[in-house]
Design a protein around this motif. Sequence first.
Motif, PDB file in Angstrom:
ATOM      1  N   ARG A   1      -1.246   4.828   9.809  1.00 40.71           N
ATOM      2  CA  ARG A   1      -0.704   5.371   7.898  1.00 40.71           C
ATOM      3  C   ARG A   1       0.131   6.902   8.034  1.00 40.71           C
ATOM      4  O   ARG A   1      -0.086   7.782   9.582  1.00 40.71           O
ATOM      5  CB  ARG A   1      -2.132   6.221   8.129  1.00 40.71           C
ATOM      6  CG  ARG A   1      -2.403   5.958   6.870  1.00 40.71           C
ATOM      7  CD  ARG A   1      -3.977   6.273   6.921  1.00 40.71           C
ATOM      8  NE  ARG A   1      -3.858   5.601   4.357  1.00 40.71           N
ATOM      9  CZ  ARG A   1      -3.708   6.078   3.831  1.00 40.71           C
ATOM     10  NH1 ARG A   1      -3.176   7.160   3.540  1.00 40.71           N
ATOM     11  NH2 ARG A   1      -4.734   5.791   2.353  1.00 40.71           N
TER      12      ARG A   1
ATOM     13  N   ASP B   1       0.767  -1.595   0.054  1.00 39.38           N
ATOM     14  CA  ASP B   1      -0.595  -0.221  -0.273  1.00 39.38           C
ATOM     15  C   ASP B   1       0.823   1.487   0.163  1.00 39.38           C
ATOM     16  O   ASP B   1       1.964   1.267   0.767  1.00 39.38           O
ATOM     17  CB  ASP B   1      -0.811   0.040   1.128  1.00 39.38           C
ATOM     18  CG  ASP B   1      -1.908  -1.028   0.570  1.00 39.38           C
ATOM     19  OD1 ASP B   1      -2.155  -1.183   0.626  1.00 39.38           O
ATOM     20  OD2 ASP B   1      -2.650  -1.145   1.564  1.00 39.38           O
TER      21      ASP B   1
ATOM     22  N   ARG C   1       2.507  -3.625  11.561  1.00 41.61           N
ATOM     23  CA  ARG C   1       1.422  -2.740  11.134  1.00 41.61           C
ATOM     24  C   ARG C   1       1.880  -1.568  11.586  1.00 41.61           C
ATOM     25  O   ARG C   1       0.812  -1.482  12.986  1.00 41.61           O
ATOM     26  CB  ARG C   1       0.566  -3.243  10.546  1.00 41.61           C
ATOM     27  CG  ARG C   1      -0.084  -2.788   9.348  1.00 41.61           C
ATOM     28  CD  ARG C   1      -0.800  -3.271   8.547  1.00 41.61           C
ATOM     29  NE  ARG C   1      -2.005  -2.549   8.344  1.00 41.61           N
ATOM     30  CZ  ARG C   1      -2.236  -2.006   7.158  1.00 41.61           C
ATOM     31  NH1 ARG C   1      -1.624  -2.523   6.365  1.00 41.61           N
ATOM     32  NH2 ARG C   1      -3.659  -1.678   6.705  1.00 41.61           N
TER      33      ARG C   1
ATOM     34  N   ASP D   1       0.535   3.388   1.853  1.00 45.01           N
ATOM     35  CA  ASP D   1       0.474   4.564   2.906  1.00 45.01           C
ATOM     36  C   ASP D   1       1.701   4.338   4.087  1.00 45.01           C
ATOM     37  O   ASP D   1       1.770   4.817   5.154  1.00 45.01           O
ATOM     38  CB  ASP D   1      -0.897   4.568   3.948  1.00 45.01           C
ATOM     39  CG  ASP D   1      -1.594   2.769   4.004  1.00 45.01           C
ATOM     40  OD1 ASP D   1      -0.983   2.153   4.078  1.00 45.01           O
ATOM     41  OD2 ASP D   1      -2.769   2.859   4.052  1.00 45.01           O
TER      42      ASP D   1
ATOM     43  N   GLN E   1       1.915   2.002   5.698  1.00 52.72           N
ATOM     44  CA  GLN E   1       1.533   0.932   7.082  1.00 52.72           C
ATOM     45  C   GLN E   1       2.362  -0.462   7.207  1.00 52.72           C
ATOM     46  O   GLN E   1       2.990  -0.387   7.870  1.00 52.72           O
ATOM     47  CB  GLN E   1      -0.139   0.609   6.934  1.00 52.72           C
ATOM     48  CG  GLN E   1      -0.569   2.410   6.934  1.00 52.72           C
ATOM     49  CD  GLN E   1      -2.098   1.622   7.661  1.00 52.72           C
ATOM     50  OE1 GLN E   1      -3.345   1.974   6.780  1.00 52.72           O
ATOM     51  NE2 GLN E   1      -2.513   1.185   8.773  1.00 52.72           N
TER      52      GLN E   1
HETATM   53 MG    MG Z   1      -4.001   1.746   4.930  1.00 50.77          MG
END
Ligand code: MG
Length: 319
Positions: free
Chosen positions: A206, A101, A203, A103, A105
């Motif tokens: 964001r 992704d 994780r 972002d 994360q």
């Molecule tokens: Mg995300």
Amino acid sequence: MTVLAIVVPCYNEEEVLQETAKRLSDILNKLIIENKISGSSYVLFVNDGSKDRTWNIINELYNSGNVFYGLNLSHNVGHQKALLSGLHFVSDKCDAAISIDADLQDDVKVIEEMTDKFHEGYDIVYGVRKSRDSDSFFKKHTALGFYKLMKTLGVKTIYNHADFRLMSSRSLQALSEYKERNLFLRGIVPLIGYKTTNVYYAREARFAGESKYPFRKMMNFALDGVTSFSIKPLRLILIIGFISMAFCIISFFYIMISYFRGTIIQGWTSIMISLWFLGSLIIISLGIIGEYIGKIYTEVKERPRYNIESVLFRNNKNI
Ligand code: MG
Ligand code: UDP
């Protein structure tokens, strides 16, 4: 040497894109210096119909060197389809592709571990979260409930794995054989087979901006996951039909006993018996139709029925 492609779907990600590009190119450079991947490895940003400056930034990144490429979709199609478009695009232009992704994360450091696993001979490497501490209480529990539901319905998914994974080019080619429209990649990839393993990471929250998965999109995604992979909800109708038929038989005796005892008002017996009988007959009929619809559904998806891992064959029989 291994050409690695990193595929990043982006929807309105102007706030994070520069930083994501920097971190990804840093890790690519590190792996290139360590001789783990080829110098022609690259990052492909897929712009999923963003309304902000995302595509302009991708253009700037493309012009800044030869690490970044871009794919611009004509309109917003959603994370899964955007990701698939990128994976299709790179499938014949790399030896392995990692989807991540935009972002930040997912931990970019794990990319090295994924590449190592690929060199050890794994075709698919799943990035699995160690914990869900960075998620809200609501997201954490709905997600865990969803994994449990999928398991109960007999769908093979990887627990706590989002779409951060490495796929070899042959598994990408196998993926392109799945032609379904309702995409739930987390369910499809485990169907491919081949040698797979997991790597674990924490994780993060964001980096910037807000989630592009509001509640409505999340529900649609979950519903897609269930209905694209399981026809069990249809079978449930048939089971309910049989259960109510059993009730019908039991209540038949009860109704008849009440009738002979004379403790009832006139007309009740026939109404009750026909109510139960017709009710269960209708549910069973729906269940039978459901069974056929389930079959039609699996057929129209035209999923590949098998996937060859390796062949031992000597062509000395003049076949
Ligand atoms: Mg995300
Ligand atoms: N995304 C996309 N199209 C969409 C929604 C999201 O390409 O319609 C991308 C988004 O830019 C991000 C990834 O999909 O790179 C995951 O989205 P997000 O981080 O918002 O989801 P969350 O992590 O909150 O589940």
